[in-house]
Motif scaffolding. Structure first.
Motif, short mmCIF file in Angstrom:
data_model
loop_
_atom_site.label_atom_id
_atom_site.label_comp_id
_atom_site.label_asym_id
_atom_site.label_seq_id
_atom_site.Cartn_x
_atom_site.Cartn_y
_atom_site.Cartn_z
N GLN A 165 30.97 64.31 34.00
CA GLN A 165 32.22 63.61 33.78
C GLN A 165 32.13 62.20 34.38
OE1 GLN A 165 35.89 64.65 35.87
NE2 GLN A 165 36.62 65.51 33.94
N SER A 196 34.34 58.21 34.82
CA SER A 196 35.59 57.46 34.62
C SER A 196 35.38 56.04 35.13
CB SER A 196 36.74 58.13 35.39
OG SER A 196 36.75 57.66 36.72
N PRO A 245 39.19 60.22 32.54
CA PRO A 245 37.80 60.66 32.67
C PRO A 245 37.26 61.14 31.32
CG PRO A 245 39.19 61.66 34.36
CD PRO A 245 40.10 61.00 33.38
N ARG A 246 35.98 60.88 31.09
CA ARG A 246 35.33 61.32 29.85
C ARG A 246 34.30 62.38 30.15
NH1 ARG A 246 36.36 57.18 25.90
NH2 ARG A 246 38.04 55.98 26.86
N THR A 247 34.14 63.25 29.18
CA THR A 247 33.06 64.24 29.31
C THR A 247 31.74 63.56 28.99
OG1 THR A 247 34.61 65.87 28.51
CG2 THR A 247 32.28 66.49 28.55
#
Lengths: 241, 298
Positions: free
Chosen positions: B216, B218, B120-122
């Motif tokens: 967030q 993903s 997952p990315r911020t």
């Protein structure tokens, strides 16, 4: 203006047309009669490009001095643009479109706003009910009104040749007569008509020429009057003893 | 429970509903025109989220421009998917398209996992979007209001397009009857591609919103919202754009209120609740809230 030459067409696994040939000349009403399943609807669908022939040619010349084009190599959209309009069996009005939109969609390929507006006015003169009910969804019309709308929609592309499939289907005799009167008017205004009909008596009555289709081939042809007097036609299609 | 708490739950529900609505529109449009439930639709939502991340965090585009980029990216992916996976299947039995859409979903997800990993990315948003504005007794973030407003504007634009333009009319005609649409001179392949492009663009924007709202993203983020938006489309009446919008908002609100108003031990059941709601609606209204016809095309 239309030359159908020896076409073979398969449809849903059956050999629906077996070498059918016919010709339509400018300014005529040509009737194509025959029993259920003889291949009448298939013939129209092949001309308008919904079906492709396995062999044979369908040539069309919109203008008298123009070189004929081969329709069987063209997409249905291009055939409309070339000047052939197909009013399908069962009317097939768009239920999600209003009456006015059903007419407008018939002019889908045209960009001339004034011409379209004047054609709509012409169709409203021919079928005043379509003006009265312009705003209602297409499927709210009665069967006869839907037939008028289907013819009007088919005319909105300004065709040179109108293919008309079973306009009498499911209509009261009085309405059928009215529709056939209008067909003659349409012809007199310069639109050539190829008419498919089960109601052979009515069709032969207004047709300049006619063909009899049996099991995928043309078995008889002649003027409307000749065929109406032909003993075999009378027996098979006109209910004579 | 206070009025303020309820009000903030309603805002959250509307935001979630707006995103469901945008995804559901695509399900509905695509189903309406090709009678196909596109199970890759949720992944296009994820593509939108990453396109947004790329254009905001990496390319540092201003937010409105990022929205535009995301719309275009979604449309492009939708066109590509239609061309590669669905156009070759035209005329095949329905189940073939269904399987093709599952294949597209698997390919898109695994491509993403291979290239950008499933991590997952911020998703950071500009400060002005995070700012609080007072709304009655509560304060809401600008981003919440922006999501709802943007969803409503896009929906209104789409409804206007479908109802009042020549192309919109041709799309409606195509959705109803391919053969007769062709007899009118309509290029049905083009109309189908357009439905995929529009539906996918809206799903992609919902992906951007999701990132902006929850912070967030993903590559696999699309699965559950995609399924729920599908439920929203069915609840609203699949095939109808306004039904999809209504279904999206109803479902979003119901889901948030279910979690927010019932004791916390129920919140683990939020997904079960959504699908139970689907079953209940279908029992009472088999065609959904707005859907009308039950006919299948021959």
């Amino acid at each position: 203006m239309l030359w159908v030459d020896d076409i073979h067409v398969r449809r849903g696994g059956t050999h629906a047309l077996r070498g059918a040939s016919l010709e339509v000349r400018r300014g005529e009403i040509v009737a194509l009669i025959g029993a259920n399943g003889a291949g009448k609807t298939t013939t129209l669908a092949t001309i308008s490009g919904l079906l492709r022939p396995r062999s044979g040619t369908v040539r069309f010349a919109a203008e008298p001095d123009a070189a004929p084009v081969e329709l069987s190599a063209m997409k249905a959209e291009a055939i409309v643009a070339a000047g052939v309009s197909h009013c399908p069996e069962g009317r097939q009005i768009f239920a999600n479109l209003s009456v006015a939109e059903n007419l407008a969609i018939g002019a889908f390929l045209r960009r001339d706003r004034e011409g379209i507006a004047s054609d709509v006015a012409d169709i409203h003169r021919l079928f005043p009910i379509l003006k009265e009910r312009a705003g209602v969804p297409g499927d709210r019309l009665s069967g006869g009104e839907q037939m008028m709308l289907a013819i009007g929609r088919a005319l909105m592309s300004r065709p040179k040749l109108l293919l008309l499939d079973e306009p009498s289907l499911g209509l009261a005799p009085r309405l059928v007569e009215q529709i056939f009167d209008i067909l003659e008017r349409i012809r007199d205004e310069g639109v050539t008509v190829l008419l498919v009909e089960q109601n052979a008596a009515m069709a032969l009555d207004i047709a300049d020429r006619a063909y009899v289709l049996e099991a995928g081939s043309i078995v008889l042809q002649g003027t409307g009057r000749d065929l109406a007097e032909d003993p075999s036609v009378r027996r098979a299609y006109l209910g004579a003893a | 429970m206070t009025g303020a708490y309820l009000l903030s739950q309603i805002v959250n529900g509307l935001v979630l509903g707006a995103m469901y609505a945008l995804i559901a529109i695509g399900f509905s449009m695509i189903y309406g025109i090709v009678r196909l439930i596109n199970f890759a639709h949720g992944d296009i939502f994820a593509v939108g989220a990453f396109a947004a991340l790329g254009s905001i965090a990496i390319a540092a585009l201003p937010f409105p421009l990022a929205v535009l980029v995301v719309l275009l990216a979604g449309a492009l992916v939708g066109l590509l998917v239609e061309r590669a996976a669905f156009r070759p299947m035209r005329g095949a039995p329905q189940v073939t398209g269904f399987i093709a859409s599952l294949a597209v979903a698997i390919i898109l997800e695994n491509l993403a996992v291979m290239t950008i990993t499933a991590q997952p990315r911020t998703f950071a948003i500009p400060a002005w979007l995070g700012a609080l504005v007072p709304l009655g007794s509560i304060s809401v973030r600008v981003v919440d209001i922006a999501i709802i407003v943007l969803a409503l504007v896009l929906t209104a634009a789409l409804v206007g397009f479908v109802r009042f333009t020549r192309t919109g009319m041709a799309m409606r005609a195509t959705a109803e009857n391919y053969g007769v649409a062709r007899l009118m001179g309509i290029n049905i392949d083009r109309m189908i591609a357009l439905a995929f492009a529009i539906g996918s663009a809206l799903a992609a924007v919902a992906g951007l919103m999701w990132g902006a709202k929850y912070g967030q993203i993903s590559p696999l983020m699309g699965t559950v919202p995609g399924l729920k938006a599908f439920v929203a489309a069915v609840i609203g009446g699949v095939g109808s754009i306004s039904g999809a919008v209504l279904g999206g908002f109803v479902l979003g609100l119901a889901e948030v209120l279910f979690v927010g108003l019932l004791p916390s031990e129920f919140s683990a059941f939020r997904n079960a609740f959504v699908f139970a709601a689907l079953i209940l609606v279908l029992l009472v209204m088999p065609n959904g809230l707005i859907g009308k016809s039950t006919e299948t095309r021959a």
